[in-house]
Write a protein that holds these residues in place. Structure first.
Motif, mmCIF file in Angstrom:
data_model
loop_
_atom_site.group_PDB
_atom_site.id
_atom_site.type_symbol
_atom_site.label_atom_id
_atom_site.label_comp_id
_atom_site.label_asym_id
_atom_site.label_seq_id
_atom_site.Cartn_x
_atom_site.Cartn_y
_atom_site.Cartn_z
ATOM 1 N N PHE A 310 0.725 -1.277 -0.018
ATOM 2 C CA PHE A 310 -0.004 0.084 0.160
ATOM 3 C C PHE A 310 0.855 1.174 0.129
ATOM 4 O O PHE A 310 0.164 2.350 0.373
ATOM 5 C CB PHE A 310 -0.963 0.005 1.238
ATOM 6 N N ALA A 311 1.927 1.052 -0.157
ATOM 7 C CA ALA A 311 2.924 2.101 0.056
ATOM 8 C C ALA A 311 2.688 3.413 -1.048
ATOM 9 O O ALA A 311 2.850 4.511 -0.634
ATOM 10 C CB ALA A 311 4.503 1.849 -0.463
ATOM 11 N N GLU A 312 1.945 3.154 -2.065
ATOM 12 C CA GLU A 312 1.817 4.159 -3.199
ATOM 13 C C GLU A 312 0.047 4.417 -3.180
ATOM 14 O O GLU A 312 -0.422 5.192 -3.955
ATOM 15 C CB GLU A 312 2.087 3.819 -4.478
ATOM 16 N N ILE A 381 -9.030 0.460 -5.074
ATOM 17 C CA ILE A 381 -8.098 -0.583 -5.642
ATOM 18 C C ILE A 381 -8.167 -0.774 -7.033
ATOM 19 O O ILE A 381 -9.392 -0.663 -7.650
ATOM 20 C CB ILE A 381 -9.044 -1.954 -5.004
ATOM 21 N N ASP A 382 -7.244 -0.259 -7.669
ATOM 22 C CA ASP A 382 -7.126 -0.143 -9.135
ATOM 23 C C ASP A 382 -6.354 -1.626 -9.454
ATOM 24 O O ASP A 382 -5.878 -2.304 -8.517
ATOM 25 C CB ASP A 382 -6.315 0.782 -9.558
ATOM 26 N N ALA A 383 -6.462 -1.544 -10.895
ATOM 27 C CA ALA A 383 -5.770 -3.057 -10.957
ATOM 28 C C ALA A 383 -4.303 -3.076 -10.575
ATOM 29 O O ALA A 383 -3.998 -4.362 -10.522
ATOM 30 C CB ALA A 383 -5.813 -3.138 -12.685
ATOM 31 N N GLY A 384 -3.658 -2.403 -10.628
ATOM 32 C CA GLY A 384 -2.087 -2.670 -10.171
ATOM 33 C C GLY A 384 -2.113 -2.977 -8.713
ATOM 34 O O GLY A 384 -1.265 -3.806 -8.575
ATOM 35 N N LEU A 385 -3.051 -2.127 -7.796
ATOM 36 C CA LEU A 385 -3.146 -2.661 -6.532
ATOM 37 C C LEU A 385 -3.531 -4.130 -6.311
ATOM 38 O O LEU A 385 -2.992 -4.748 -5.613
ATOM 39 C CB LEU A 385 -3.762 -1.626 -5.735
#
Ligand code: ASP
Length: 651
Positions: A310-312, A381-385
């Motif tokens: 969750f850093a970004e 929550i996006d695809a990357g996360l």
């Protein structure tokens, strides 16, 4: 009713032992009437003794009128002596070991009558626990309790013969001992001879067993009773039994190796196969992976650190943890599978309530179900996360992830409990297995906010880890202890340690927990003396016998394995202990009872008195404005609940 004499009536058989091979034998039996049924011309009676139940039968047309009259007078729980002939039953009962036969009565003695029991005395019916405890001598007639007590007795015998085989000496230690600081609250016994002085009941024989090592016994065991005056929980009692062990010239490993075969043997007693050696798990890993120092390893799911994921993230709550330099972390659990992925909103809400109750703000979750992803923080929550989260948690297909954020002790508490609840509700715990393990490398000391000083995690006689000893004064919180706990299915079965045998180190430890020199000498002088007269290196362990038996019989409460237990309020409902005593006894002891204070209070308010002034006296005001001319209630005065009687006076 006039009772029949017992005379020299002796049993020829135990009721539960009779089998078809006994058919034709004339037998004499003893026991209690479990049930009596009148079926037309036949009367059936189930006779119970410690070894089982057998059916007696009388045919009205065949037995004498006297015998029939006696039989018809019998009620449940009457005590009987019966004589008859064993015969094959016409209708067999496959559920009863004696179900192939019955005993045709030829004589019956009523040895005692019984009132109708106020609680059911068989396992087919449930009764309120308070009633069961009040009528414990009847409750103990239940088959399940008889079985539990029998198994407890077998366990004690196995323990004794195991240690005897290994050359241990059984030594009894005093029940009237010395009160020492640390540990739980003592039960105190006033001395009649030495006014103003008290014995303490032992919280454990810890110091005595160490002194027995100094005395040269080398291997000590005792099945000992211990007393702690603590607020009780479901699996605690004010007095409990320990299998107490101490050995000289041993390392931690040696103590553990001595205990394992015993535990394997005890598990085998209830048909569980376990393998020694048991796994060893450092305390730190136990907390990191299971959020508990007594992990139930029957469920393989572990807590994982996902702070970095969750850093970004735009989810501030979680991102902030990654910026806290390790002070706060995001930790999560992932339960794989369709069932976890199909967890309902209601079930998740219930889990969230549990988390809140344990101090969390909520229970953030991500669920991969039939209809794709759902989450309590979906908008972040996006695809990357999602991909990073899946990679970190090892998500493959459906499942449920739950998270906690905060300091480690907080997230461990929450996730440790949620892990168990989810494991249970998803059926991941195989109740037929016994998972033993050792938790090792406990911290030596922990900071106590309440006392404003360090306190020993195990007890202050536990040896610091030799590698950490030089930090005892400079960084006490970082020292590890030579302590170990043995865990079974998420329960702490027992714990022990290698002890301090060097008087200097013992002194340093007492200082590290804030004891002044005079207290050390006054309270523990005898121990320091003993250590300075040739104390061998030594260590030991104590197993909680009640809890062990509870787990062996599969009970969920230790009251089920204790003959005469106390309630959660530390009361014996059968004898009503504790109870007031004769004032003369108190005078002899020079003990004075502080009488509960009775308060009489009256309050008058004038309309002009501002509300803020009246408010703190709200309870009184309610009373004074009540309609009743006099009323009684309780209010808190100086932090104590007191009874207040109020009278309304006419103006
Ligand atoms: N006396 C300890 C206890 O009761 C056990 C031990 O260290 O042997 O917990």
């Amino acid at each position: 009713m006039k009772l029949d004499p017992f005379g020299d009536f002796q049993r020829t058989h135990r009721n539960g032992d009779l089998r078809i091979g006994d058919a034709g034998k004339r037998v004499r039996l003893l026991g209690w009437c479990k049930r009596i049924r009148n079926l037309g011309s036949l009367v059936f009676l189930d006779l119970r003794d410690r070894w089982g139940v057998v059916q007696l039968v009388a045919n009205e047309t065949e037995v004498s009128p006297e015998l029939l009259a006696r039989l018809k007078a019998v009620r449940g729980e009457f005590v009987l002596g019966a004589e008859g002939v064993v015969a094959e039953r016409e209708q067999k009962n496959p559920n009863l070991p004696t179900g192939d036969i019955e005993v045709r009565l030829t004589d019956l003695r009523i040895l005692n009558t019984a009132q109708t029991p106020p609680i059911p005395v068989d396992d087919s019916a449930e009764a309120n626990e308070d009633l069961r405890l009040k009528w414990r001598f009847l409750d103990l007639r239940r088959e399940s309790l008889q079985r539990n007590m029998l198994l407890r007795s077998q366990v004690a015998q196995i323990v004794r013969s195991y240690f005897l085989k290994h050359d241990f000496v059984e030594v009894e230690t005093p029940i009237l001992g010395k009160s020492t600081p640390e540990g739980a609250r003592d039960y105190l016994v006033p001395s009649r001879v030495h006014h103003g002085e008290f014995y303490a009941l032992p919280q454990s024989p810890q110091l005595y067993k160490q002194l027995l090592q100094v005395a040269g016994f080398e291997r000590y065991v005792q099945i000992s009773r211990c007393f702690r005056d603590e607020d009780l929980r479901a699996d605690r009692q004010p007095e409990f039994t320990q299998v107490d062990v101490e050995m000289s010239f041993v390392r931690a490993q040696d103590v553990q190796d001595m205990m394992e075969p015993l535990l394997v043997e005890l598990a085998a007693l209830v048909g569980r196969k376990v393998q020694a050696p048991f796994p060893r798990l450092p305390y730190r890993d136990a907390m990191e992976w299971y959020g508990s120092d007594k992990p139930d390893t029957r469920c393989a799911v572990k807590i994982q650190d996902v702070t970095g994921v969750f850093a970004e993230s735009a989810f501030n709550l979680f991102r902030a943890a990654s910026e806290s330099g390790g002070q706060r972390r995001v930790r999560g659990l992932f339960f794989q599978g369709e069932q976890a992925g199909a967890m309902s909103r209601k079930q998740l809400d219930e889990l969230q309530d549990v988390a809140k109750h344990l101090g969390a703000g909520g229970l953030p979750y991500v669920k991969w179900g039939k209809d794709g992803l759902s989450s309590s923080f979906k908008k972040f929550i996006d695809a990357g996360l999602e991909a990073r989260l899946k990679a970190a948690l090892g998500v493959d297909g459906e499942g449920l992830a739950v998270f906690a954020v905060g300091a480690d002790d907080q997230t461990s508490k929450v996730l440790g409990e949620i892990r168990l609840r989810l494991a249970r509700s998803l059926g991941l715990i195989d109740e037929s297995t016994f998972a033993f393990l050792w938790v090792v490398d406990f911290p030596l000391l922990e900071w106590s906010e309440e006392n404003g000083r360090f306190v020993a995690c195990h007890h202050p006689f536990t040896s610091p880890h030799p590698d950490d000893l030089d930090r005892l004064e400079t960084d006490p919180g970082s020292c590890r202890a030579m302590a170990y706990d043995v865990i079974l299915n998420g329960f702490e079965l027992g714990g022990g340690s290698i002890r301090i045998h060097d008087a200097d180190v013992q002194n340093r430890l007492f200082k590290a927990i804030g004891f002044q020199e005079d207290v050390i000498q006054e309270q523990f002088g005898f121990l320091l003396n003993a250590l300075s007269y040739g104390a061998p290196p030594h260590g030991g362990i104590a197993l909680g016998l009640d809890r062990l038996v509870m787990l062996l019989v599969g009970a969920t409460n230790i009251r089920e394995v204790i003959a005469f237990p106390k309630t959660a309020q530390a009361r014996c409902l059968m004898t009503s202990a504790p109870s007031p005593v004769d004032p003369r006894q108190l005078r002899e002891l020079r003990v004075q009872i502080e009488q509960a204070q009775q308060w009489r209070a009256g309050v008058m308010f004038f309309e002009s008195v501002p509300a803020e002034v009246q408010a703190p006296l709200g309870a009184l005001r309610t009373l004074t404005t009540a309609n009743a001319p006099t009323s009684t209630s309780t209010v808190v005065l100086d932090g104590e609940v007191v009874k207040v009687e109020t009278t309304r006076l006419p103006l």
